[in-house]
Design a protein around this motif. Structure first.
Motif, PDB file in Angstrom:
ATOM      1  N   ASP A  43      67.487  33.383  -1.401  1.00 38.69           N
ATOM      2  CA  ASP A  43      68.808  33.073  -1.948  1.00 38.69           C
ATOM      3  C   ASP A  43      68.812  31.805  -2.788  1.00 38.69           C
ATOM      4  O   ASP A  43      69.558  31.716  -3.765  1.00 38.69           O
ATOM      5  N   HIS A 100      61.977  39.254   8.093  1.00 36.75           N
ATOM      6  CA  HIS A 100      62.895  38.584   7.166  1.00 36.75           C
ATOM      7  C   HIS A 100      64.047  39.504   6.784  1.00 36.75           C
ATOM      8  O   HIS A 100      65.216  39.080   6.758  1.00 36.75           O
ATOM      9  N   ARG A 131      67.985  38.685   7.687  1.00 38.26           N
ATOM     10  CA  ARG A 131      69.063  38.616   6.693  1.00 38.26           C
ATOM     11  C   ARG A 131      70.212  39.553   7.072  1.00 38.26           C
ATOM     12  O   ARG A 131      71.391  39.191   6.952  1.00 38.26           O
ATOM     13  N   ALA A 145      71.515  33.839   3.566  1.00 35.27           N
ATOM     14  CA  ALA A 145      71.121  34.525   4.801  1.00 35.27           C
ATOM     15  C   ALA A 145      69.667  34.290   5.174  1.00 35.27           C
ATOM     16  O   ALA A 145      69.150  34.920   6.097  1.00 35.27           O
ATOM     17  N   ASP A 146      68.990  33.388   4.469  1.00 34.36           N
ATOM     18  CA  ASP A 146      67.583  33.142   4.783  1.00 34.36           C
ATOM     19  C   ASP A 146      67.439  32.176   5.947  1.00 34.36           C
ATOM     20  O   ASP A 146      68.294  31.322   6.170  1.00 34.36           O
TER      21      ASP A 146
END
Length: 695
Positions: free
Chosen positions: A263, A328, A332, A359-360
């Motif tokens: 992001d 990952h 997210r 959202a990372d």
């Protein structure tokens, strides 16, 4: 009439408060970086009337106790601060009280008041400490923390159920102190501790007493336990041997950084301390990590929970990367769902939350390897990792004496997406042009390389100063700032093993690399007949071969990150200009110049730009010229060595001498967003040498 001002550094109350704060904040057992706040009440003359007035000095928003100085204190009038209780509109509107603090400021007010200002102003005690010790938070997050508080402290320390920091919490603690005159402080459920005293010394003693008694209680309970609070070790998840672990971390770091930057770009930090590795090897890693952190200071920097890559240490790098990408994607999706749940609850309360910030993950845990943490700069990334170590310590303490029970998810969301937190983020200064970029500059301990490293650091980049001489590289890096800004490493660019080791070191220091400057070089000014095979090999090994090796290894990192990047070659006008007695140097510069074109063509599909800079002779500050090259070139042109720079200037169209800073400016320009669509370019920085015009 002149009167002593309230924020004067020689005010005894201020001096005592700063000294107490520095002592408390200087010990990580007492509080985390930038966590907690301290205050003192006293009198000082009003600079207008000369009459003594009661004031509150309290650590301002965003400050750090360990490094606090008087300018970091907010200064408020106590009469106006206390009067706010009469106009408090209630819990549903308590955020409005933060703006009201501005109307209580005395004089220029000092630093911006923090959300905890009400606690310090409303509690009827001359001195107040609010801290986030691991032992105190362990007690605050224990499922039966209230009963344990009574067991440890009797009625000396009072339990305060979780409440979000703010004006109401200040009123609550003030009421608790008034109701419990025997109390020396309180445990704030899910949060930390607060202590008070009639003198600065008494307040500090009480803070330390609460912290140490909580520590001793945890230690005594641990001694009586048969089982580890995190469970037994998971077979196959033990820490890898040191060298293997660091190599695995370096191989994974660029991939993880790229994922954590999905992001927004992030800088990274790696930690493989024994505390982290032990946590990652335990059977209860997954359920405990899923519970997330509790103290607001923790999860504001670590996010509510980490990403855990649940693979055994026997997995290959490729298998771990595959698991990383899947984890990952799941993280997210999970975070987006968390945001939607929290946003829906906020809207049900009549609030409109800020947009999701990303959202990372901030913390990525890889069993057997260690912890990768991320932030908008190196310090933020490093501190995020330190906070998660605090969180591990808290979980271990809570599980030792009870069961770890952090605050509820909706309360975490209310903190993370608090309008006041959003306002704090909006007040942060705009990032510098190269913020969140990591630069590696070869031959950067002196001359052009040092000027480039200095300029890139000034523009916000983290810089790896690479040089053949480690001592000089380290010294040059120290001039740029702390290890959060720059590090020095030894690198012989003509050695494949040394280049690979240097890239690993850079990646582990900052998470990856974004910008590489091939600057390392040397020159021997000799005619064709005087140039030996050794002369030829030396110059080609350092500049042609060295640039190739550095570019190849850096490109592996850049491709793994998937974030694009820049490679810049410091070539020379000699790459296109034929001068006398210079065959080996000029030939290798021509080699470098064509590498720019070749790599631009090959790496463009990965978003990697490759450009070059062609300077004229840079005499001032040059290590090459100081090592004999200058004397040789002066002899070739028949001028005194001290006049060589002037000679070079007079042969240019602009009649200007080229300085290291001019080359550094060109490198910065090529790596800036203004040149985002430029690759394969050579920029002359020669003040106009017509014979070297590109065509």
């Amino acid at each position: 009439m002149t009167h002593q001002t309230a924020d004067a550094t020689d005010h005894p109350t201020v001096a005592a408060l700063v000294a107490r704060s520095n002592r408390l904040g200087g010990d990580p057992r007492n509080t985390n970086y930038a966590g907690g706040n301290t205050s003192a009440k006293g009198t000082a003359p009003d600079p207008v009337t000369g009459q003594d007035i009661e004031l509150l000095w309290v650590k301002g928003s965003g400050g750090d106790l360990g490094t606090l100085q008087p300018k970091g204190l907010a200064v408020l009038r106590l009469d106006r601060m206390r009067a706010l209780a009469d106009v408090y509109p209630g819990l549903d509107r308590e955020d409005e009280m933060v703006a009201a603090f501005d109307y209580c400021l005395h004089g220029k007010g000092g630093a911006a008041p923090s959300i905890d200002t009400a606690m310090h102003g409303l509690v009827d005690a001359p001195h107040v400490d609010h801290l986030h010790p691991d032992s105190g938070i362990a007690l605050a997050t224990a499922a039966d923390g209230e009963a344990l508080t009574r067991e440890i402290f009797g009625d000396q320390v009072v339990w305060v159920p979780w409440r979000r920091p703010g004006f109401q919490l200040g009123l609550d603690i003030a009421a608790i102190k008034a109701k419990n005159p025997q109390a020396i402080g309180c445990i704030l459920g899910g949060h930390g501790i607060t202590a008070w005293g009639d003198t600065s010394e008494e307040c500090e003693e009480r803070s330390l007493d609460i912290i140490r008694r909580a520590e001793d209680f945890i230690v005594s309970r641990a001694a009586s336990r048969d089982a580890h609070p995190f469970g037994p070790q998971r077979p196959g998840y033990e820490p890898l041997p040191d060298d293997e672990r660091r190599a695995r971390a370096a191989a994974l770091a660029p991939v993880i950084r790229g994922l954590a930057s999905f992001d927004a770009p992030q800088v990274g930090h790696f930690t493989d301390s024994s505390v982290v590795l032990d946590f990652l090897a335990r059977e209860r890693l997954l359920p405990l990590a899923e519970l997330g952190t509790s103290c607001p200071d923790h999860f504001l920097r670590t996010k509510v929970k980490p990403l855990v890559v649940d693979v055994p240490t026997s997995a290959t790098v490729e298998e771990t990367v595959t698991a990383l990408r899947a984890a990952h994607a799941a993280y997210r999706a999970d975070y987006a769902a968390y945001y939607e749940r929290g946003a829906a609850a906020a809207r049900a309360r009549g609030e409109e939350p800020p947009a999701m910030r990303g959202a990372d993950p901030t913390i990525v845990l890889v069993p057997g390897v260690g912890m990768f943490s991320y932030g908008r700069n190196k310090q933020t990334a490093r501190v995020a990792g330190e906070f998660y170590v605090n969180a591990i310590n808290v979980m271990r303490g809570a599980e030792t004496i009870s069961t770890y029970a952090p605050i509820a998810e909706d309360e975490k969301f209310r903190i993370e997406y608090w309008a006041l937190e959003e306002a704090k983020l909006q007040r942060m200064p705009a990032p510098k042009p190269l913020a969140m970029r990591v630069a590696l500059v070869t031959g950067a301990a002196s001359g052009i390389g040092k000027a480039i490293a200095t300029r890139l650091a000034a523009e916000g980049a983290c810089v790896v100063v690479a040089d053949l001489d480690l001592a000089k590289a380290t010294a040059a890096a120290a001039e740029l700032g702390s290890a959060d800004v720059a590090i020095g490493i030894a690198m012989d660019v003509s050695s494949e093993a040394a280049v690979q080791a240097g890239l690993r070191e850079a990646v582990l220091a900052f998470g990856g690399v974004d910008l590489v400057v091939n600057n390392a070089g040397l020159s021997l000014s000799r005619s064709l007949f005087e140039t030996t095979e050794a002369d030829w090999d030396l110059q080609h090994n350092v500049m042609a071969k060295g640039s190739f090796l550095v570019s190849r290894e850096a490109a592996r990192v850049l491709v793994d990150q998937g974030l694009g990047g820049d490679i810049v070659y410091i070539s020379s006008k000699n790459s296109v200009f034929a001068g006398p007695n210079n065959i080996a140097y000029s030939a290798t510069k021509a080699d470098q110049a064509h590498q720019v074109r070749l790599l631009a063509a090959e790496l463009g599909e990965h978003g990697i730009r490759v450009n070059g800079v062609n300077p004229d002779g840079v005499v001032r500050g040059s290590g090459i010229f100081a090592s004999g090259w200058g004397a040789n070139r002066a002899a070739v042109y028949g001028v005194p060595e001290e006049k060589l720079g002037e000679f070079y200037a007079q042969r240019t169209l602009l009649k200007r001498e080229v300085l290291p800073e001019n080359v550094a400016a060109a490198v910065f320009a090529l790596c800036s967003s203004d040149f985002s669509h430029t690759t394969g370019l050579h920029v002359p920085v020669d003040a106009g040498v017509a014979a070297a015009f590109l065509r």
